[in-house]
Scaffold this motif. Structure first.
Motif, short mmCIF file in Angstrom:
data_model
loop_
_atom_site.label_atom_id
_atom_site.label_comp_id
_atom_site.label_asym_id
_atom_site.label_seq_id
_atom_site.Cartn_x
_atom_site.Cartn_y
_atom_site.Cartn_z
N PRO A 53 -9.33 -2.23 4.62
CA PRO A 53 -10.82 -3.06 5.00
C PRO A 53 -11.86 -0.83 4.87
O PRO A 53 -11.05 -0.13 4.85
CB PRO A 53 -10.58 -2.80 6.64
CG PRO A 53 -9.11 -3.33 6.55
CD PRO A 53 -8.63 -2.81 5.65
N GLU A 54 -13.82 -1.53 5.07
CA GLU A 54 -13.81 -0.05 4.67
C GLU A 54 -13.88 0.66 5.27
O GLU A 54 -14.13 2.38 4.72
CB GLU A 54 -15.69 -0.51 4.26
CG GLU A 54 -16.08 -0.06 3.69
CD GLU A 54 -17.58 -0.76 2.90
OE1 GLU A 54 -18.87 0.80 3.28
OE2 GLU A 54 -17.42 -1.58 2.97
N PRO A 55 -14.14 0.21 6.69
CA PRO A 55 -14.05 1.54 7.43
C PRO A 55 -12.92 2.37 8.05
O PRO A 55 -12.50 3.84 7.85
CB PRO A 55 -14.16 1.07 8.91
CG PRO A 55 -14.21 -0.04 8.14
CD PRO A 55 -13.94 -0.28 7.46
N LEU B 244 1.01 -1.14 0.08
CA LEU B 244 -0.06 -0.19 0.13
C LEU B 244 0.64 1.02 -0.15
O LEU B 244 0.50 2.29 -0.56
CB LEU B 244 -0.90 -0.48 1.17
CG LEU B 244 -1.98 1.26 1.50
CD1 LEU B 244 -2.94 1.32 0.03
CD2 LEU B 244 -3.15 1.05 2.60
N TRP B 245 2.05 1.12 0.92
CA TRP B 245 2.23 2.14 0.32
C TRP B 245 3.78 2.47 -0.52
O TRP B 245 3.67 3.82 -1.28
CB TRP B 245 3.55 1.96 2.11
CG TRP B 245 3.37 2.28 3.41
CD1 TRP B 245 2.85 1.16 4.00
CD2 TRP B 245 2.18 4.01 4.01
NE1 TRP B 245 2.58 1.99 5.44
CE2 TRP B 245 2.35 3.53 5.34
CE3 TRP B 245 2.51 5.03 3.53
CZ2 TRP B 245 1.77 3.76 5.67
CZ3 TRP B 245 2.51 6.10 4.49
CH2 TRP B 245 1.54 5.00 5.32
N ILE B 246 3.45 1.98 -0.96
CA ILE B 246 4.21 1.23 -2.50
C ILE B 246 3.50 2.02 -4.02
O ILE B 246 4.34 2.62 -3.76
CB ILE B 246 4.85 0.51 -2.91
CG1 ILE B 246 6.10 -0.41 -1.55
CG2 ILE B 246 5.67 -0.37 -4.15
CD1 ILE B 246 6.82 -1.71 -1.96
N CYS B 247 2.52 1.59 -3.39
CA CYS B 247 1.44 1.92 -4.34
C CYS B 247 1.36 4.28 -4.38
O CYS B 247 1.25 4.34 -4.98
CB CYS B 247 -0.04 1.42 -3.90
SG CYS B 247 -1.25 1.97 -4.78
N ILE B 248 0.71 4.27 -3.24
CA ILE B 248 1.25 5.37 -2.92
C ILE B 248 2.37 6.31 -2.95
O ILE B 248 1.69 7.57 -4.31
CB ILE B 248 0.55 6.17 -1.03
CG1 ILE B 248 -0.33 5.81 -1.16
CG2 ILE B 248 0.75 7.37 -0.28
CD1 ILE B 248 -1.77 6.05 0.20
N PHE B 249 3.50 5.62 -3.24
CA PHE B 249 4.45 6.47 -3.15
C PHE B 249 4.70 6.49 -4.99
O PHE B 249 5.26 7.18 -5.60
CB PHE B 249 5.98 5.76 -2.65
CG PHE B 249 7.46 6.19 -3.15
CD1 PHE B 249 7.51 7.22 -2.73
CD2 PHE B 249 8.01 4.98 -4.11
CE1 PHE B 249 8.70 7.91 -2.63
CE2 PHE B 249 9.47 6.08 -4.47
CZ PHE B 249 9.70 7.52 -3.24
N TRP C 119 -7.39 6.79 3.72
CA TRP C 119 -6.42 6.09 2.97
C TRP C 119 -6.58 7.13 1.67
O TRP C 119 -5.81 7.46 0.54
CB TRP C 119 -6.62 4.66 2.49
CG TRP C 119 -5.61 4.16 4.44
CD1 TRP C 119 -5.77 3.44 4.80
CD2 TRP C 119 -3.95 4.61 3.63
NE1 TRP C 119 -4.86 3.17 6.00
CE2 TRP C 119 -3.95 3.52 4.93
CE3 TRP C 119 -3.38 4.43 3.38
CZ2 TRP C 119 -2.52 3.47 5.73
CZ3 TRP C 119 -1.70 4.74 4.44
CH2 TRP C 119 -1.26 3.75 5.35
N HIS C 120 -8.11 7.06 1.14
CA HIS C 120 -8.26 7.92 -0.11
C HIS C 120 -7.03 9.57 0.52
O HIS C 120 -6.87 10.55 -0.26
CB HIS C 120 -9.64 8.07 -0.38
CG HIS C 120 -9.76 6.68 -0.44
ND1 HIS C 120 -9.67 6.57 -2.07
CD2 HIS C 120 -10.55 5.57 -0.83
CE1 HIS C 120 -10.05 4.90 -2.32
NE2 HIS C 120 -10.67 4.58 -1.23
#
Length: 179
Positions: free
Chosen positions: A132-134, A17-22, A139-140
């Motif tokens: 997870p949905e909550p 997830l961090w790689i994706c955001i980076f 994260w968005h």
């Protein structure tokens, strides 16, 4: 006596997830770094105002046409693979722009970069897949903040890099994308 529920376990983001955001940060930073330099480079290439419009519109049109295709390909082949392909394609487009000898090649580089500049929707889908949905709104929001930071710092960095040569921001961002 009331039943006391323990607090829900805190979501621990996977490294992917961090790689994706980076990856999104690299892609958006590249876009924002190049933007202020394009008009000056177009003038150096002898472009008219109409041709400058084509330079900008070519990127946007290529991006608009490619996003649905990349989105469906990511459903088929996986978000991570398409995110890597997006960065490699953006890097190639930036490299073409960075070494373009004239206006036509520069426009081709803009179209190539636009065709692969779809990391943002891929990241949003990836967040939907792994978070997870909550926790998704958080994260968005982090993703949106990264985009804002890139547009805050990118143009100034691009202007600073352009002091060496107008195509330097493209070359630096292509290396960053390939890395």
């Amino acid at each position: 006596m009331r039943d006391v529920q323990p607090p829900p376990a805190r979501f621990r983001p996977p490294p992917s997830l961090w790689i994706c955001i980076f990856s999104v940060a690299i892609d958006i930073f590249s876009i924002s770094t190049v933007l202020p330099v394009v008009p000056f480079l177009a003038l150096e290439f002898g472009a008219s105002s109409f041709q400058l419009g084509i330079i900008y519109a070519g990127f946007g049109a290529a991006q608009a046409l490619s996003m649905p295709i990349i989105g469906s390909l990511s459903d088929r082949f996986g978000r991570k693979k398409l995110l890597v392909a997006s960065l490699v394609g953006s890097g190639c487009g930036l490299m073409i722009q960075g070494f373009a000898p004239g206006l036509t090649v520069f426009i081709v580089g803009r179209v190539v970069a636009g065709s692969f500049g779809s990391s943002m929707p891929l990241a949003e889908s990836f967040i939907g897949d792994v978070v997870p949905e909550p926790d998704q709104p958080r994260w968005h929001g982090i993703l949106g903040a990264i985009v804002g930071m890139c547009f805050m710092f990118g143009p100034g960095i691009g202007a600073g890099l352009a002091q060496f040569h107008l195509q330097t921001p493209m070359k630096v961002c292509s290396v960053l994308a390939f890395t």
